[in-house]
Scaffold this active site. Structure first.
Site, short mmCIF file in Angstrom:
data_model
loop_
_atom_site.label_atom_id
_atom_site.label_comp_id
_atom_site.label_asym_id
_atom_site.label_seq_id
_atom_site.Cartn_x
_atom_site.Cartn_y
_atom_site.Cartn_z
CG HIS A 55 -5.40 -3.15 1.19
ND1 HIS A 55 -4.63 -3.24 -0.11
CD2 HIS A 55 -4.90 -1.94 1.75
CE1 HIS A 55 -4.03 -1.93 -0.29
NE2 HIS A 55 -4.20 -1.30 0.94
CB SER A 61 -1.06 -0.01 1.07
OG SER A 61 -2.06 0.93 1.20
CG ASP A 90 -4.10 -5.20 -2.32
OD1 ASP A 90 -4.29 -6.27 -3.26
OD2 ASP A 90 -4.89 -4.90 -1.88
#
Length: 296
Positions: free
Chosen positions: A276, A120, A144
């Site tokens: 996530h 992220s 992700d």
């Protein structure tokens, strides 16, 4: 002075006694605070092979299980404004600003990793680091995340966002148990309650007023260039691997199509059942991917 909540005694690695993970020889330990105000956890000894960069609202401990399972010497950084690192005076935690701090830490400790793993915000930070200092990112695993995520997030509901929604939620709690309950509800069943409680334990601090708060700066500077500007770096990184959480909407099929239009050589691994935070939801699967990316 760091405006974060008052420190409380934290057993950084007591979790090793509660889970069946062999970290023998890695000697995980917290490094002294760097001159640039970054805190980090070291696994093993120099030369460190892997650099782990976490997502927004997380800290270096999000990599604990995955790093132990990978079994290679590594540094896991608390990004600015997170964990035990100092808060930016202007609350600037954009990827470019984070990358400058990570580069400073790397120079201070002589870090030249074989592989960077970023999830992220940590993935965008890794791309910004590769743009600034390409020699520090010879090989990259993006967890992700891909450039342009802002557009995907604008279409997401609170359920889609999962734990990311906590960043804009309640910031103060009467008890640690209340923080745990909020986190478990937001996780959507992607991992065990016990795993989530360990995460909260490392991401919470009780102030002198008795109130529990997240261990990250909830104020952050907004604006600046979109992460779209990092697509040229995706083309430039020598070796790249992308990981998607099977239950996560953060990297859609359209983003993967663009990735492969830019670079057809990039492998994409989809981890079934993971949200996530793949490193927390499926650490064994991610560890296998990281070991493969290390080419050993």
């Amino acid at each position: 002075m760091d405006p974060s909540p008052a420190e409380r005694p934290v057993d950084d690695f007591g979790w090793l006694d509660a889970v069946a993970v062999d970290a023998e020889g890695l000697n995980p330990r917290r490094l002294p605070l760097s001159a640039g105000g970054l805190s980090a956890i070291a696994w093993g000894e120099v030369p460190f092979q892997v650099l782990y960069l976490h997502g927004a609202g997380q800290n270096a401990h999000t990599w604990d299980l995955a790093a132990a399972l990978v079994g290679r010497s590594a540094i896991a950084v608390d990004l600015p404004g997170h964990g035990h690192s100092a808060w930016h005076p202007e609350h600037d935690y954009r990827a470019e600003t984070n990358a400058a701090a990570v580069a400073e830490l790397s120079d201070a400790i002589g870090l030249r990793p074989r592989l960077v793993v970023g999830m992220s915000l940590g993935g965008l930070t890794a791309l910004a680091l590769a743009e600034r200092r390409p020699e520090l990112v010879p090989d990259l695993v993006l967890v992700d995340i891909l450039p342009g995520v802002e557009e995907a997030m604008a279409r997401m509901t609170g359920v889609d966002l999962g734990q990311v929604a906590l960043l804009g939620g309640a910031g103060e709690f009467d008890s640690l148990e209340a923080m745990e309950e909020t986190t478990i509800a937001a996780a959507g069943g992607t991992r065990s309650a016990e795993s989530l409680r360990r995460g909260v334990w490392h991401n919470a601090a009780q102030g002198d007023d008795g109130v529990w708060r997240w261990r990250y700066d909830r104020e952050h500077r907004r604006g600046g260039p979109s992460s779209e500007t990092l697509w040229p770096v995706v083309r430039a990184v020598p070796r790249l691997t992308v990981v998607r959480g099977g239950r996560s909407p953060f990297v859609g099929d359209d983003a993967i199509a663009r990735l492969h239009a830019e670079r057809a050589d990039v492998p994409v691994h989809v981890v079934p059942g993971a949200g996530h935070a793949v490193q927390s939801d499926a650490p064994e699967a991610l560890a296998a991917i990281v070991r493969s990316a290390l080419h050993d």
